[in-house]
Design a protein around this motif. Sequence first.
Motif, PDB file in Angstrom:
ATOM      1  N   HIS A   1       9.129   4.219  -8.135  1.00  0.00           N
ATOM      2  CA  HIS A   1       9.547   3.554  -6.911  1.00  0.00           C
ATOM      3  C   HIS A   1       8.722   4.041  -5.715  1.00  0.00           C
ATOM      4  O   HIS A   1       8.246   3.234  -4.911  1.00  0.00           O
ATOM      5  CB  HIS A   1      11.034   3.799  -6.669  1.00  0.00           C
ATOM      6  CG  HIS A   1      11.557   3.169  -5.425  1.00  0.00           C
ATOM      7  ND1 HIS A   1      11.793   1.823  -5.326  1.00  0.00           N
ATOM      8  CD2 HIS A   1      11.860   3.700  -4.218  1.00  0.00           C
ATOM      9  CE1 HIS A   1      12.227   1.552  -4.113  1.00  0.00           C
ATOM     10  NE2 HIS A   1      12.287   2.680  -3.419  1.00  0.00           N
ATOM     11  N   VAL A   2       8.541   5.346  -5.607  1.00  0.00           N
ATOM     12  CA  VAL A   2       7.765   5.918  -4.497  1.00  0.00           C
ATOM     13  C   VAL A   2       6.307   5.457  -4.583  1.00  0.00           C
ATOM     14  O   VAL A   2       5.709   5.085  -3.564  1.00  0.00           O
ATOM     15  CB  VAL A   2       7.873   7.457  -4.499  1.00  0.00           C
ATOM     16  CG1 VAL A   2       6.866   8.091  -3.557  1.00  0.00           C
ATOM     17  CG2 VAL A   2       9.283   7.883  -4.137  1.00  0.00           C
ATOM     18  N   LEU A   3       5.756   5.441  -5.767  1.00  0.00           N
ATOM     19  CA  LEU A   3       4.368   4.987  -5.922  1.00  0.00           C
ATOM     20  C   LEU A   3       4.238   3.503  -5.593  1.00  0.00           C
ATOM     21  O   LEU A   3       3.239   3.079  -5.001  1.00  0.00           O
ATOM     22  CB  LEU A   3       3.870   5.273  -7.338  1.00  0.00           C
ATOM     23  CG  LEU A   3       3.699   6.749  -7.688  1.00  0.00           C
ATOM     24  CD1 LEU A   3       3.295   6.901  -9.142  1.00  0.00           C
ATOM     25  CD2 LEU A   3       2.697   7.421  -6.777  1.00  0.00           C
ATOM     26  N   THR A   4       5.238   2.716  -5.956  1.00  0.00           N
ATOM     27  CA  THR A   4       5.223   1.287  -5.616  1.00  0.00           C
ATOM     28  C   THR A   4       5.304   1.088  -4.109  1.00  0.00           C
ATOM     29  O   THR A   4       4.610   0.234  -3.551  1.00  0.00           O
ATOM     30  CB  THR A   4       6.378   0.557  -6.318  1.00  0.00           C
ATOM     31  OG1 THR A   4       6.273   0.776  -7.728  1.00  0.00           O
ATOM     32  CG2 THR A   4       6.347  -0.929  -6.036  1.00  0.00           C
ATOM     33  N   GLU A   5       6.124   1.887  -3.448  1.00  0.00           N
ATOM     34  CA  GLU A   5       6.188   1.823  -1.979  1.00  0.00           C
ATOM     35  C   GLU A   5       4.811   2.092  -1.368  1.00  0.00           C
ATOM     36  O   GLU A   5       4.391   1.411  -0.437  1.00  0.00           O
ATOM     37  CB  GLU A   5       7.179   2.852  -1.441  1.00  0.00           C
ATOM     38  CG  GLU A   5       8.625   2.512  -1.646  1.00  0.00           C
ATOM     39  CD  GLU A   5       9.545   3.620  -1.166  1.00  0.00           C
ATOM     40  OE1 GLU A   5       9.058   4.747  -0.867  1.00  0.00           O
ATOM     41  OE2 GLU A   5      10.750   3.380  -1.079  1.00  0.00           O
ATOM     42  N   ARG A   6       4.132   3.094  -1.904  1.00  0.00           N
ATOM     43  CA  ARG A   6       2.805   3.425  -1.392  1.00  0.00           C
ATOM     44  C   ARG A   6       1.810   2.296  -1.658  1.00  0.00           C
ATOM     45  O   ARG A   6       0.943   2.021  -0.834  1.00  0.00           O
ATOM     46  CB  ARG A   6       2.295   4.731  -2.009  1.00  0.00           C
ATOM     47  CG  ARG A   6       3.065   5.935  -1.537  1.00  0.00           C
ATOM     48  CD  ARG A   6       2.504   7.197  -2.131  1.00  0.00           C
ATOM     49  NE  ARG A   6       3.321   8.330  -1.769  1.00  0.00           N
ATOM     50  CZ  ARG A   6       3.099   9.575  -2.165  1.00  0.00           C
ATOM     51  NH1 ARG A   6       2.054   9.831  -2.929  1.00  0.00           N
ATOM     52  NH2 ARG A   6       3.894  10.550  -1.801  1.00  0.00           N
ATOM     53  N   ALA A   7       1.933   1.674  -2.818  1.00  0.00           N
ATOM     54  CA  ALA A   7       1.024   0.570  -3.153  1.00  0.00           C
ATOM     55  C   ALA A   7       1.269  -0.628  -2.236  1.00  0.00           C
ATOM     56  O   ALA A   7       0.319  -1.310  -1.831  1.00  0.00           O
ATOM     57  CB  ALA A   7       1.197   0.170  -4.617  1.00  0.00           C
ATOM     58  N   ILE A   8       2.507  -0.886  -1.895  1.00  0.00           N
ATOM     59  CA  ILE A   8       2.832  -2.008  -1.003  1.00  0.00           C
ATOM     60  C   ILE A   8       2.287  -1.747   0.400  1.00  0.00           C
ATOM     61  O   ILE A   8       1.797  -2.658   1.069  1.00  0.00           O
ATOM     62  CB  ILE A   8       4.360  -2.249  -0.984  1.00  0.00           C
ATOM     63  CG1 ILE A   8       4.797  -2.808  -2.334  1.00  0.00           C
ATOM     64  CG2 ILE A   8       4.764  -3.177   0.149  1.00  0.00           C
ATOM     65  CD1 ILE A   8       6.303  -2.863  -2.517  1.00  0.00           C
ATOM     66  N   GLU A   9       2.360  -0.492   0.845  1.00  0.00           N
ATOM     67  CA  GLU A   9       1.887  -0.137   2.181  1.00  0.00           C
ATOM     68  C   GLU A   9       0.365  -0.091   2.279  1.00  0.00           C
ATOM     69  O   GLU A   9      -0.173  -0.019   3.389  1.00  0.00           O
ATOM     70  CB  GLU A   9       2.466   1.212   2.597  1.00  0.00           C
ATOM     71  CG  GLU A   9       3.963   1.185   2.829  1.00  0.00           C
ATOM     72  CD  GLU A   9       4.537   2.565   3.073  1.00  0.00           C
ATOM     73  OE1 GLU A   9       3.765   3.551   3.071  1.00  0.00           O
ATOM     74  OE2 GLU A   9       5.759   2.659   3.255  1.00  0.00           O
ATOM     75  N   GLU A  10      -0.315  -0.114   1.149  1.00  0.00           N
ATOM     76  CA  GLU A  10      -1.783  -0.050   1.145  1.00  0.00           C
ATOM     77  C   GLU A  10      -2.353  -1.293   1.841  1.00  0.00           C
ATOM     78  O   GLU A  10      -2.035  -2.417   1.466  1.00  0.00           O
ATOM     79  CB  GLU A  10      -2.289   0.039  -0.299  1.00  0.00           C
ATOM     80  CG  GLU A  10      -3.773   0.079  -0.461  1.00  0.00           C
ATOM     81  CD  GLU A  10      -4.397   1.326   0.121  1.00  0.00           C
ATOM     82  OE1 GLU A  10      -5.517   1.209   0.648  1.00  0.00           O
ATOM     83  OE2 GLU A  10      -3.785   2.411   0.055  1.00  0.00           O
TER      84      GLU A  10
ATOM     85  N   ARG B   1      -6.969  -5.389  -2.730  1.00  0.00           N
ATOM     86  CA  ARG B   1      -7.517  -5.072  -4.068  1.00  0.00           C
ATOM     87  C   ARG B   1      -7.005  -3.721  -4.557  1.00  0.00           C
ATOM     88  O   ARG B   1      -6.611  -3.577  -5.707  1.00  0.00           O
ATOM     89  CB  ARG B   1      -9.043  -5.066  -4.024  1.00  0.00           C
ATOM     90  CG  ARG B   1      -9.647  -6.426  -3.992  1.00  0.00           C
ATOM     91  CD  ARG B   1     -11.135  -6.323  -4.125  1.00  0.00           C
ATOM     92  NE  ARG B   1     -11.717  -7.644  -4.128  1.00  0.00           N
ATOM     93  CZ  ARG B   1     -13.003  -7.888  -4.112  1.00  0.00           C
ATOM     94  NH1 ARG B   1     -13.856  -6.886  -4.075  1.00  0.00           N
ATOM     95  NH2 ARG B   1     -13.450  -9.111  -4.135  1.00  0.00           N
ATOM     96  N   ARG B   2      -7.064  -2.759  -3.672  1.00  0.00           N
ATOM     97  CA  ARG B   2      -6.604  -1.421  -4.052  1.00  0.00           C
ATOM     98  C   ARG B   2      -5.099  -1.441  -4.316  1.00  0.00           C
ATOM     99  O   ARG B   2      -4.617  -0.787  -5.236  1.00  0.00           O
ATOM    100  CB  ARG B   2      -6.937  -0.413  -2.956  1.00  0.00           C
ATOM    101  CG  ARG B   2      -6.602   0.994  -3.358  1.00  0.00           C
ATOM    102  CD  ARG B   2      -7.466   2.006  -2.667  1.00  0.00           C
ATOM    103  NE  ARG B   2      -7.231   3.299  -3.241  1.00  0.00           N
ATOM    104  CZ  ARG B   2      -6.648   4.309  -2.596  1.00  0.00           C
ATOM    105  NH1 ARG B   2      -6.296   4.176  -1.346  1.00  0.00           N
ATOM    106  NH2 ARG B   2      -6.461   5.461  -3.196  1.00  0.00           N
TER     107      ARG B   2
END
Length: 146
Positions: free
Chosen positions: A121-130, A134-135
């Motif tokens: 969940h935390v990693l997904t939050e970080r991915a959404i905020e990117e 592409r990244r």
Amino acid sequence: MSAIRAIGRTLFAAVKADTSSASSAAAAAASTARTKHNPLENFFEADRSPDDDKPVVYGRGWKASELRLKSWDDLQKLWFVLLKEKNMLMTQRQMLHAQNLRFANPERISKVRKSMCRIKHVLTERAIEEPDPRRSAEMKRMINAL
């Protein structure tokens, strides 16, 4: 708990007997010197002292707020520690189930699973905020592969 130790000792004794049945004492000593750590030990809990009558208290799961403070590398290391713990617990549960014995602390598995879900969940939050799409997509693919 004693059943787990008995199973582990039986399994370790069988593995040790296979490795130490070399044709000469020198070969057995050399193989023992090379293999100090049995890789199967990772699937079993460390033995406790039999005269220790205190109940074992296990830790709590990780909170998402704590995980948000961790770096990507720390979360990756924690993921693999939790994966190893989950494999050890599932192995013990399966062995005890095969012998019609009760697994001592089934709530430990759920704590590990919840912690692993919180890491995702935390990693997904970080991915959404990117900001880079592409990244972000690459991060989401990596997270979903876990």
